[in-house]
Structures are given as structure tokens and as C-alpha cells.
Write a protein that holds these residues in place. Structure first.
Motif, PDB file in Angstrom:
ATOM      1  N   ILE A   2       0.838  -1.201   0.000  1.00  0.00           N
ATOM      2  CA  ILE A   2       0.000   0.000   0.000  1.00  0.00           C
ATOM      3  C   ILE A   2       0.871   1.248   0.000  1.00  0.00           C
ATOM      4  O   ILE A   2       0.563   2.238  -0.673  1.00  0.00           O
ATOM      5  CB  ILE A   2      -0.950  -0.002   1.217  1.00  0.00           C
ATOM      6  CG1 ILE A   2      -1.900  -1.189   1.159  1.00  0.00           C
ATOM      7  CG2 ILE A   2      -1.755   1.301   1.255  1.00  0.00           C
ATOM      8  CD1 ILE A   2      -2.778  -1.333   2.397  1.00  0.00           C
ATOM      9  N   LYS A   3       1.969   1.209   0.742  1.00  0.00           N
ATOM     10  CA  LYS A   3       2.897   2.346   0.782  1.00  0.00           C
ATOM     11  C   LYS A   3       3.434   2.642  -0.611  1.00  0.00           C
ATOM     12  O   LYS A   3       3.545   3.822  -1.012  1.00  0.00           O
ATOM     13  CB  LYS A   3       4.044   2.037   1.743  1.00  0.00           C
ATOM     14  CG  LYS A   3       5.116   3.116   1.830  1.00  0.00           C
ATOM     15  CD  LYS A   3       4.601   4.416   2.414  1.00  0.00           C
ATOM     16  CE  LYS A   3       5.722   5.390   2.694  1.00  0.00           C
ATOM     17  NZ  LYS A   3       5.220   6.713   3.131  1.00  0.00           N
ATOM     18  N   GLN A   4       3.760   1.621  -1.371  1.00  0.00           N
ATOM     19  CA  GLN A   4       4.220   1.822  -2.746  1.00  0.00           C
ATOM     20  C   GLN A   4       3.147   2.508  -3.586  1.00  0.00           C
ATOM     21  O   GLN A   4       3.435   3.438  -4.351  1.00  0.00           O
ATOM     22  CB  GLN A   4       4.599   0.479  -3.375  1.00  0.00           C
ATOM     23  CG  GLN A   4       5.814  -0.193  -2.773  1.00  0.00           C
ATOM     24  CD  GLN A   4       6.056  -1.577  -3.350  1.00  0.00           C
ATOM     25  OE1 GLN A   4       5.279  -2.072  -4.172  1.00  0.00           O
ATOM     26  NE2 GLN A   4       7.131  -2.215  -2.915  1.00  0.00           N
ATOM     27  N   LEU A   5       1.898   2.071  -3.435  1.00  0.00           N
ATOM     28  CA  LEU A   5       0.796   2.656  -4.201  1.00  0.00           C
ATOM     29  C   LEU A   5       0.586   4.121  -3.835  1.00  0.00           C
ATOM     30  O   LEU A   5       0.345   4.966  -4.704  1.00  0.00           O
ATOM     31  CB  LEU A   5      -0.495   1.859  -3.962  1.00  0.00           C
ATOM     32  CG  LEU A   5      -0.482   0.389  -4.389  1.00  0.00           C
ATOM     33  CD1 LEU A   5      -1.801  -0.278  -3.992  1.00  0.00           C
ATOM     34  CD2 LEU A   5      -0.254   0.256  -5.887  1.00  0.00           C
ATOM     35  N   LYS A  54      -8.050   5.675  -7.257  1.00  0.00           N
ATOM     36  CA  LYS A  54      -8.277   4.264  -6.915  1.00  0.00           C
ATOM     37  C   LYS A  54      -8.665   4.175  -5.439  1.00  0.00           C
ATOM     38  O   LYS A  54      -8.430   5.095  -4.653  1.00  0.00           O
ATOM     39  CB  LYS A  54      -7.022   3.422  -7.160  1.00  0.00           C
ATOM     40  CG  LYS A  54      -6.497   3.446  -8.600  1.00  0.00           C
ATOM     41  CD  LYS A  54      -7.388   2.684  -9.543  1.00  0.00           C
ATOM     42  CE  LYS A  54      -6.736   2.521 -10.914  1.00  0.00           C
ATOM     43  NZ  LYS A  54      -6.484   3.805 -11.602  1.00  0.00           N
ATOM     44  N   MET A  55      -9.225   3.029  -5.067  1.00  0.00           N
ATOM     45  CA  MET A  55      -9.588   2.762  -3.684  1.00  0.00           C
ATOM     46  C   MET A  55      -9.023   1.413  -3.262  1.00  0.00           C
ATOM     47  O   MET A  55      -8.902   0.502  -4.084  1.00  0.00           O
ATOM     48  CB  MET A  55     -11.103   2.789  -3.500  1.00  0.00           C
ATOM     49  CG  MET A  55     -11.727   4.142  -3.794  1.00  0.00           C
ATOM     50  SD  MET A  55     -13.501   4.154  -3.508  1.00  0.00           S
ATOM     51  CE  MET A  55     -13.884   5.872  -3.865  1.00  0.00           C
ATOM     52  N   VAL A  56      -8.693   1.289  -1.979  1.00  0.00           N
ATOM     53  CA  VAL A  56      -8.036   0.093  -1.465  1.00  0.00           C
ATOM     54  C   VAL A  56      -8.877  -0.513  -0.355  1.00  0.00           C
ATOM     55  O   VAL A  56      -9.412   0.199   0.506  1.00  0.00           O
ATOM     56  CB  VAL A  56      -6.628   0.434  -0.929  1.00  0.00           C
ATOM     57  CG1 VAL A  56      -6.080  -0.695  -0.068  1.00  0.00           C
ATOM     58  CG2 VAL A  56      -5.682   0.718  -2.076  1.00  0.00           C
ATOM     59  N   SER A  57      -8.981  -1.840  -0.368  1.00  0.00           N
ATOM     60  CA  SER A  57      -9.599  -2.586   0.714  1.00  0.00           C
ATOM     61  C   SER A  57      -8.591  -3.612   1.218  1.00  0.00           C
ATOM     62  O   SER A  57      -8.050  -4.400   0.437  1.00  0.00           O
ATOM     63  CB  SER A  57     -10.872  -3.299   0.228  1.00  0.00           C
ATOM     64  OG  SER A  57     -11.343  -4.201   1.210  1.00  0.00           O
ATOM     65  N   TRP A  58      -8.341  -3.589   2.539  1.00  0.00           N
ATOM     66  CA  TRP A  58      -7.428  -4.555   3.148  1.00  0.00           C
ATOM     67  C   TRP A  58      -8.185  -5.291   4.239  1.00  0.00           C
ATOM     68  O   TRP A  58      -8.563  -4.710   5.243  1.00  0.00           O
ATOM     69  CB  TRP A  58      -6.201  -3.836   3.713  1.00  0.00           C
ATOM     70  CG  TRP A  58      -5.310  -4.694   4.580  1.00  0.00           C
ATOM     71  CD1 TRP A  58      -5.194  -6.041   4.561  1.00  0.00           C
ATOM     72  CD2 TRP A  58      -4.423  -4.223   5.615  1.00  0.00           C
ATOM     73  NE1 TRP A  58      -4.287  -6.463   5.500  1.00  0.00           N
ATOM     74  CE2 TRP A  58      -3.800  -5.372   6.161  1.00  0.00           C
ATOM     75  CE3 TRP A  58      -4.096  -2.965   6.111  1.00  0.00           C
ATOM     76  CZ2 TRP A  58      -2.873  -5.286   7.196  1.00  0.00           C
ATOM     77  CZ3 TRP A  58      -3.168  -2.879   7.143  1.00  0.00           C
ATOM     78  CH2 TRP A  58      -2.556  -4.023   7.657  1.00  0.00           C
TER      79      TRP A  58
END
Length: 340
Positions: free
Chosen positions: A132-135, A236-240
Motif C-alpha cells: 500500500i505504501k508503494q501505491l 483508486k480505492m483500497v480494501s485490506w
């Protein structure tokens, strides 16, 4: 070869010993615990490790160059300061101390003695957070709008800290690493369901200068265990979902587009974008193993730890503000935002 001593062999200490025992460039030489049965367990599992009941005796051992503190939060400051004054590099379990002032004292002591001071914010070293940090750094998500986290389960109830200091400390350290900003306003509400004990259910919000909002839900009294984080960006959106065995991390090409109509300047049209979902591959590596290697590398090279003492102090500053806000029924607390 760096000799590692671990103080405290209770809940988290065994994990530290196990990972440092097999870390390249380091070896566990000592474990200190006041309980005879815990020392006996160490001696049975690790015959080459010497055990101590007295911290001062362990710190005086010439084969101990670094110390891990895995004891109750209220003892972190005294033990870490004693270790630093003994010339040892220090890794402290989260949160680093019970106050930001104590954290600053540890930072100054470590800086003065040119020693590594690192906080055991384990989740920062997970493969998912690294991805996620890379993104985020590549601006793949675009401008960040919100950070939303849920960390709930049934227990473990703590008697020395409230649920925010226990559970939210994890998510605040992740947020600190990913976003790289200090919130300007903190507000929190919470309740304690056990009479005379700290808050066990709480909600914490952080506001940032650029409009970003972070929200955390933590709970020791949930019938289900949930570990989920959502990050929304303009692109973009992220789900973890850390409870998933596969595809823990998903990236969605979903969001909104805003178009103002030239015919009517007072009308704003909102369009919805629904694109593909991408589940990037992340290595299945134990985070504590990565963290142990990083601690040893920082000692050998003089490199600044990712979760250094200043990181720990930033988290404690937010936790202090959250406790103050809870005590005043959710009244917002403004932070100075000064760099630590």
C-alpha cells in the motif's frame, strides 16, 4: 553478531525470542522475567539462552548489545531508559511510553548516545502495508480522501490502558507510515463496559490540513473479529481485509467524477466510475521476522528505523489527545503539528 536480550516473556516476548533467535546477524543471548516458570520455559526451549530474574544483571552482561522490552506499558519508559543508559540499543513494544514527554526523553537519550531506539509497530512491516505504501508514494491512488479502519474482537481486556491505546495504536502507526502526515485535530468517544476499568469500545477521528480524514473503530467487546481498512483516493480505492487467507489486499478502479455543466454553473454533475478490481500478490512473510532483521540492520549500519522513537512519540501524542477528547465527551483536541 548482535546479542539480543528480551525483557518480559509473557504474551509477546516468546514471539520476539523466536524471531530474533533465527534472525541473520543477531542471536538471542538472554531473557529476563521475574517469574520462575517463564524462565524455566525459556531454558527448556532455548538451552543456549541465559535467563535472568534481575534486569540490571542482564544489562550488565557483555554478550547483550541490544534489548527488546516486552512488558506492560507502564514499565516501558523506566526499562528502556535504563537500557539506553547501559549503552544498549532498544526495541520497545507499542506504545513506546505512557506520555509524549517520556518518549521525548528516550529520544534524546538515544540520540545523545548514538543508539538505535525503535518501536515494535509490527503491522508496519507486513507485506500488505509495504505494498500500500508503494501505491500511495507512486500516487497510484491519487489524492487521498479518507482512511477508515475497524479493529474489533472479543478481548483481550487490558487493565492498564484503554482500547484506543491497545488496539488503535496499531492502526495509527500504519496511518503514520502510509500518509506521512500528522493530524491537526483529534476527537474520540468511548465507553467502558466493565465498572472501574478503562474504555473498551471507542471511535477515534483524525483530521488533516488537506481535507483528509481518518476514522478508527476499536472494540474489545465484539462477537466477531474484524481487521479491515479502507483507503479512498481520487483515482483508486483500497480494501485490506487481514482476516482473509487470500487476496487480503484489493485495489478498485472505482470512484466519482465531477463535471460542472457549462449551461448551468449552479449545477454540479456527479458521475460514478466502476472499473476493474486488482488483487496484487503480496509475499506471505511474518512481519516480526522482517522487523527483527530491520532492527539488526539499523544497529549495524546506523540507518534510521522506519518505526523509530520519533514515530513512537507521534503515535503517543495522538493517543494522549484521544484520551483527553474522550474525557471531555468527544471535544476536539487541536495538535500543534510540530515535528518530533
Amino acid at each position: 553478531m548482535i546479542g539480543i536480550g528480551v525483557i518480559g516473556y509473557g504474551y509477546w516476548g516468546p514471539n520476539l525470542v523466536r524471531n530474533f533467535f533465527k534472525a541473520s546477524g543477531g542471536r538471542v543471548t538472554a531473557v529476563c522475567d521475574q517469574r520462575p516458570e517463564r524462565r524455566a520455559e525459556v531454558e527448556s526451549l532455548y538451552p543456549t539462552v541465559k535467563t535472568y530474574a534481575d534486569v540490571d544483571q542482564m544489562l550488565a552482561a557483555p554478550d547483550v548489545q541490544a534489548v527488546c522490552v516486552a512488558t506492560p506499558v507502564a514499565t516501558h519508559f523506566d526499562l528502556a531508559l535504563k537500557a539506553l543508559k547501559a549503552g544498549k540499543h532498544v526495541l520497545v513494544e507499542k506504545p513506546i511510553t505512557t506520555s509524549s514527554e517520556q518518549a521525548r526523553i528516550l529520544i534524546e537519550e538515544a540520540d545523545q548516545r548514538k543508539l538505535v531506539l525503535m518501536v515494535d509497530h509490527t503491522f508496519v512491516y507486513t507485506s500488505v502495508v509495504t505494498k500500500i505504501k508503494q501505491l500511495v508514494d507512486q500516487r497510484y491512488l491519487g489524492k487521498l480522501y479518507y482512511y477508515d479502519s475497524v479493529r474489533v474482537n472479543l478481548g483481550l481486556f487490558q487493565s492498564d490502558v484503554n482500547v484506543i491505546w491497545d488496539l488503535a495504536a496499531h492502526d495509527l502507526s500504519i496511518m503514520d507510515f502510509l500518509i506521512g502526515q500528522t493530524p491537526k485535530v483529534v476527537a474520540a468517544t468511548g465507553v467502558g463496559v466493565v465498572p472501574g476499568q478503562p474504555e473498551s469500545v471507542a471511535y477515534l477521528s483524525c483530521l488533516f490540513d488537506d481535507g483528509l480524514m481518518a476514522h478508527f473503530h476499536v472494540n474489545w467487546l465484539s462477537p466477531v473479529k474484524i481487521r479491515q481498512t479502507l483507503i479512498g483516493g481520487s483515482e483508486k480505492m483500497v480494501s485490506w481485509d487481514d482476516m482473509q487467507l487470500t487476496e487480503k489486499l484489493r485495489v478498485y478502479d472505482r470512484g466519482i467524477t465531477l463535471n460542472s455543466s457549462p449551461e448551468n454553473v449552479y449545477q454540479l454533475k456527479v458521475g460514478y466510475r466502476a472499473g476493474d478490481m486488482w488483487a496484487p500478490h503480496v509475499p506471505n512473510v511474518e512481519a516480526l521476522q522482517v522487523e527483527a532483521a530491520h532492527f539488526i540492520d539499523c544497529i549495524n549500519t546506523g540507518k534510521k528505523p522506519i518505526t523509530d522513537g520519533r514515530c513512537g512519540a507521534r503515535i503517543v501524542t495522538i493517543l494522549e489527545a484521544a484520551s483527553k477528547s474522550m474525557a471531555n465527551h468527544g471535544e476536539p483536541v487541536h495538535l500543534s503539528g510540530g515535528a518530533l
